[in-house]
Structure formats: C-alpha cells, structure tokens
Scaffold this active site. Structure first.
Site, PDB file in Angstrom:
ATOM      1  N   GLN A   1       0.832  -1.203   0.000  1.00 40.06           N
ATOM      2  CA  GLN A   1       0.000   0.000   0.000  1.00 40.06           C
ATOM      3  C   GLN A   1       0.874   1.263   0.000  1.00 40.06           C
ATOM      4  OE1 GLN A   1      -2.074  -1.298   3.561  1.00 40.06           O
ATOM      5  NE2 GLN A   1      -4.009  -1.456   2.443  1.00 40.06           N
TER       6      GLN A   1
ATOM      7  N   ASP B   1     -10.314   7.879   5.635  1.00 40.22           N
ATOM      8  CA  ASP B   1      -9.432   6.927   6.296  1.00 40.22           C
ATOM      9  C   ASP B   1      -8.063   7.546   6.578  1.00 40.22           C
ATOM     10  OD1 ASP B   1      -8.894   4.094   7.094  1.00 40.22           O
ATOM     11  OD2 ASP B   1      -7.427   4.193   5.473  1.00 40.22           O
TER      12      ASP B   1
ATOM     13  N   GLU C   1     -11.150   9.776  10.391  1.00 41.69           N
ATOM     14  CA  GLU C   1     -10.495   8.837  11.294  1.00 41.69           C
ATOM     15  C   GLU C   1      -9.166   9.462  11.707  1.00 41.69           C
ATOM     16  OE1 GLU C   1      -8.903   4.210  11.427  1.00 41.69           O
ATOM     17  OE2 GLU C   1      -8.486   5.484   9.698  1.00 41.69           O
TER      18      GLU C   1
END
Length: 614
Positions: free
Chosen positions: A240, A272, A314
């Site tokens: 990622q 996120d 978040e």
C-alpha cells in the site's frame, strides 16, 4: 471588519453610478412616464430619494457589528443520525457465490429501516486485490466486480434514498494498492507520468522502521521496489504505497474522486487515516509535519459539489489537536471519531473507574458549532488503547483480552463487544445505552444489534469481520453456497444457530428488539445531538450522569458501571420532576435533589419537568 465595509462601500459606489447612468439616459431621451417634463421631474425626485438612501447605508453598515447567524444545528443531518457500519462482502449474498454483494444489501434495506438506521457507512467496495480487505484500492472510480456491477450500486443508492437512508463510503486516499495503474506506471522510472504521485528515496532512510501503523506485523515503512530499484514509502503494509499530496496533481485527482462519488449519490465520506494523508513527505516518521490546509480544501471542494455533504475523519488525536482537524470555525471536517473518549470508556467498563472517562468527555467538549463527534463501541478495526497509560492498558487487557491471541499491534484488542463483556446481557445493554446517550452521533457496527461474536482463528482484524448471521439455516442464511468466502461463527455462545436475526425478531426480549427501542429513544432526544451538556455529580463513583439542554428542553441520563446496585443523588435546582423515558418510574424532587436507585449495570433516561419534548 474594514474589509467588509470597504467591499460594501465599493458596491455602493457602483450601484449609485448605475442609477445615475440609468436615470440620466432615460431622462435625456424622454423615455420615462410618457416623455413629459412633469414625469421627468418626478423621476429626478425619485432618483434623489434613492441616492439619499444609498448614502445613508454606510452608516447602517457601520452600526452593524456582525452578520446574521446561521442555524448550523438544524441544518446538519449528521448531528442526529444513527450510522450503521457494514461491509458489503459479509452482509448478504444474493447470487450464491459465497460473498455478499450490493443486490443482497439492497434486499436487506427494509431490515435496516425497521432498525432505525439513518445512514449506512460502507467499508471499501472499489476494485481491489483484497490483500487488506479492500483498503488496498486498485481503482478509485469503480465497483469491485465480486460485489456487483455499477448498475447494482446505482440501484442500491436509489432504494436507500427511497427509504430515507443516506450512504457514506470509506474514502481511502492515503495510499493505493501496488497493483494500481498509477503505481505500476510510477515504478517504471524517474520520468514516468505518475512517478511523483508517490514518495521515493534512492537510499533506505535511517528511520525506515519508525512509525508503522501495524507494529508487530509490519517491519518497515520503506520498501525497495523490485522494478525501479528505489525505496517507496508506505505507512501501512508494503503493498500500500502512500500517495504524495505535496504534488498538486494528486490533490486534483483526489477532488475528481470525491466529485465522482457525490455524483453517484453518496452523502458523505469516512476519510481513512487522516493524519497520514496530510503528512508532508520526508518529514520525521515519528513527528511528521502536517498540512491541515488540505483538509479545508477537501471540505470546500466537496461542499461546492454537494452543500450538505459530510466528511467523517479517522484521526486518533489528543484533545489539544482537535481544532486543527475541525477547523477553528468549523471549516475543516464536519465530524471525527472520538477515539480519545472511546479508549477511556473501555477503561471505565473494565475497571469501574469513571474519572478518566469523565475527564475525556469534558476535554473533548469544546468544538465548533457546525462540528460533531462520532461515538462508537466497536468498529472494523481493533480497539485502540494507545492513549491509555501502560497500567490502564494492562487492566483492560486483563479484563477484556487476557490471551495474547486476543491482542493486536501492541496496543489493542481484536474482539467484538459481546465476547469482551462475557456475553453479559446487562453489561452489553449498559454499554450501548451509554453509546446512544453520549454527546455526538452514534455509530453501530453491523451484527452488534444481535450480539454477534468474533472468530479469533482468523487473521488480525478479520476476527471481527465475519458474515452477518441472519438465520439458523446453513451458513447463517448469509449465502446459499456450500461455504462462505469467510467462515460464519459456528461455535460457542455466539454460534449462528443461537444468535441470529430471525430468532431475535420473534423474541421481544431479544437484543435486537431492545436495540430498536433504544434507537427510537435516541432519535426522540435531539438534545443529545444538538444541545449543550454538563457532566453531573451523582453521589456514586460508579455512576456516570450527564445533562443536556436544548431550546428549553432538558435530559438527565444516568449509567451505573458497577455490577452492584447504586443509590444516586442528583441536584437540579429549580426543577420538580424527572420523567422516566424507558419505564414509568418518575422521580419527584426534594429541595431540588433527586434520589435515584440504579440496579447493577442499570441506566435511566429522564426528561426534566416534561413527559415529552415540546
């Protein structure tokens, strides 16, 4: 103020000039009121009166000290909603391939409507290799084919909207999958089109093993790419790679992604890993520099496309950092998860010691009017206990996650609420009653409304991502396939044959019926989402009391964190009666003081001096 006055004065000058030009032209050409001299004189008189009014306007503007206020509370849908978090792949399979899909989710919208859900928060559903359960996105503009087609998604949105349910989606902008075409292009060489969309280094940085999101599982934040021979940066897993938001092209592409999904009917985004999105490249991994302006830009862009869009961040940050994310005047993200209060809440549930939790609720009280906290008990990740002291964390581990297999990333617990609380019905209901009464918007994890458990045989966080348990039939009624892509829970107290929706729908004393009633109660109390609150002294160290006030209405809510009965004493000067909102046990005041007995893990919801809200 001077800037506003100067702007008003400039507009005045322009307006007067326009009137002068308009009137003189029409008088000169004899076009007003029959081209008569009398009418021309009347127009000159009218012009002089208009000019006088405009000349007086600066005086009025100078006397006015501020603009009219905007009713932010009543125009923010997210402040009084019930948000339900689910993953399409584990909710309901419609085609028998063993995996949930959008058609299956659409079939269950009436269930969610009956439950009282206002907004569905979808875990990632975009095309992905699935190495991190969809958080490794390979295409920001599509729908994962295993979950259905774009047409299936469109039909789901239509059916949700028809039922008054909004849809929020996970927006994973921090990184992509290594299989994303952008990264595949970037790794081909320094001159490639997307090279600077990621963060690279020719040599392995000294802090390559600092700042991992998944310590104990993850070994580094820099990995050598086998194609380019250089190192790329990744806060998360090595598949990622992080995007580079110092590159303007990345920001513009991010805006396109937001605009695209808003056009598909999305009402909001759960953003996120926010701190990692705004992290400046090549700054310290432990204490990176952050560019908060990017959050304001994303908010402004999103609202330019959809006025009532909501961004839920978040960001597990300390109270003193909240303003940076919300914005000083609420110009940042509209919502954030209150991780700080959540961690201290779990300490309170484990120990019965309320003081740190009360302190956390007080320390996170001051936020902009347009902003809102999202409160939760469980979500798709581990319970993060990183903000607790080592002693507090050990105490929570001992109570809720004593085995190392229950713990994760040296900071958290990978269990569902029902298993942590020993399947104690009273303790579970206390916790959820508290969730619905906390100052903010409640977020409920799918399956918690029936008390689903976890499967610790599964890797890392997938232990709390098992298929929804609909019936006692094969595979919990989740799929007609021989087996589900992820196993259903078929053992212990949370076996799908014991815990499922069908059985609880037929039992009025079930967790499902109780949850439906509590959601209805929460929705009848807008004071919680819109009002001001005060933490009350209750006369018991185990009882948490809170009062809400909004537009002449008041609530008092009490929760006993002890398994033993407690006697509380609450002082509310000038009031006469507390009206019980769950039962009919109203309480009369004695010199402004109320004596309220609470059973072990008991709770009370009261309206002050009125049985129903005016």
């Amino acid at each position: 103020m001077w800037g506003k006055r100067k702007y008003a004065a400039d507009e005045l000058i322009v307006s007067v000039a326009i009137i002068q030009q308009f009137t003189s032209n029409h008088v000169r050409h004899g076009l007003l009121n029959g081209r008569t001299l009398e009418n021309q004189n009347m127009m000159k008189k009218g012009y002089n009166q208009l000019l006088l009014i405009f000349l007086l306007l600066p005086g009025f503007a100078h006397a006015q000290t501020k603009l009219a206020s905007v009713d932010l509370n009543n125009n923010a849908w997210y402040k009084n909603s019930i948000i339900y978090n689910l993953e399409v792949g584990v909710f309901k399979d419609s085609d028998g391939d063993g995996r949930g899909d959008f058609n299956g989710l659409t079939q269950k919208l009436d269930y969610l409507t009956a439950l009282g859900v206002d907004a569905i928060w979808l875990a990632p559903f975009q095309p992905s290799p699935g190495q991190d359960d969809g958080y490794d996105v390979a295409d920001f503009y599509g729908v994962e084919k295993r979950l259905g087609s774009s047409g299936d998604f469109a039909e789901f949105i239509f059916q949700a909207q028809k039922r008054g349910i909004r849809v929020i989606m996970d927006l994973v902008l921090n990184h992509t999958s290594t299989q994303h075409p952008w990264f595949q292009n970037a790794r081909t060489g320094p001159q490639s089109k997307y090279r600077n969309w990621y963060v690279w280094s020719e040599k392995l940085p000294k802090d390559y093993d600092k700042g991992m999101v998944f310590p104990g599982v993850q070994k580094a934040v820099w990995t050598k790419d086998s194609v380019s021979g250089q190192y790329y940066y990744h806060r998360f897993y090595n598949f990622q790679p992080d995007l580079n938001y110092a590159n303007r092209e990345v920001v513009l592409e991010c805006q396109k992604v937001i605009g695209y999904w808003l056009n598909q009917g999305i009402s909001g985004f759960r953003l996120d890993a926010v701190p990692f999105i705004i992290e400046l490249p090549n700054s310290s991994a432990d204490k990176p520099k952050l560019d908060f302006d990017l959050l304001m830009d994303l908010r402004q862009f999103a609202q330019s496309r959809k006025a009532d869009v909501m961004i839920l961040g978040e960001a597990n940050v300390m109270p003193e950092d909240n303003e940076n994310y919300f914005g000083k005047n609420g110009e940042g993200m509209q919502m954030m998860f209150n991780f700080y209060a959540n961690q201290h809440l779990f300490y309170a549930l484990a120990s019965g010691n309320l003081e740190p939790f009360k302190k956390a609720i007080t320390e996170t009280k001051t936020i902009p009017d347009a902003s809102q906290w999202a409160h939760f008990l469980r979500n798709h990740d581990e319970i993060d206990l990183g903000r607790l002291t080592d002693k507090q964390r050990r105490e929570v581990y001992k109570k809720f996650g004593p085995d190392t297999n229950m713990q994760l990333y040296d900071r958290g617990i990978r269990r569902r609420l029902a298993t942590m609380l020993g399947n104690n019905k009273n303790h579970i209901r206390l916790a959820y009653s508290l969730l619905y009464s906390l100052p903010g918007t409640p977020v409920v994890r799918y399956g918690d409304e029936i008390g689903m458990g976890d499967d610790l045989r599964l890797k890392e966080r997938t232990s709390v991502r098992t298929p929804m348990q609909w019936t006692a039939d094969r595979n919990a009624g989740f799929t007609s396939a021989d087996s589900a892509f992820r196993p259903v829970i078929d053992f212990g107290e949370h076996d799908f044959r014991k815990v499922n929706v069908a059985a609880q729908l037929r039992d009025t004393s079930s967790m499902l019926h109780w949850t439906t009633r509590m959601i209805a109660l929460r929705k009848s109390c807008p004071e919680i989402g819109l009002g001001t609150y005060t933490v009350l002294e209750t006369g018991s160290p185990f009882v948490f009391g809170i009062r809400y006030d909004f537009e002449g209405s008041s609530l008092v809510i009490l929760h006993n964190f002890s398994e033993k009965p407690q006697q509380t004493s609450v002082t509310l000067p000038g009031t006469k009666t507390l009206f019980d909102q769950i039962n009919t046990n109203d309480v009369k005041a004695s010199l402004g003081k109320y004596m309220v007995p609470l059973a072990g893990y008991g709770y009370k919801w009261y309206r002050v001096d009125q049985a129903v809200r005016n």
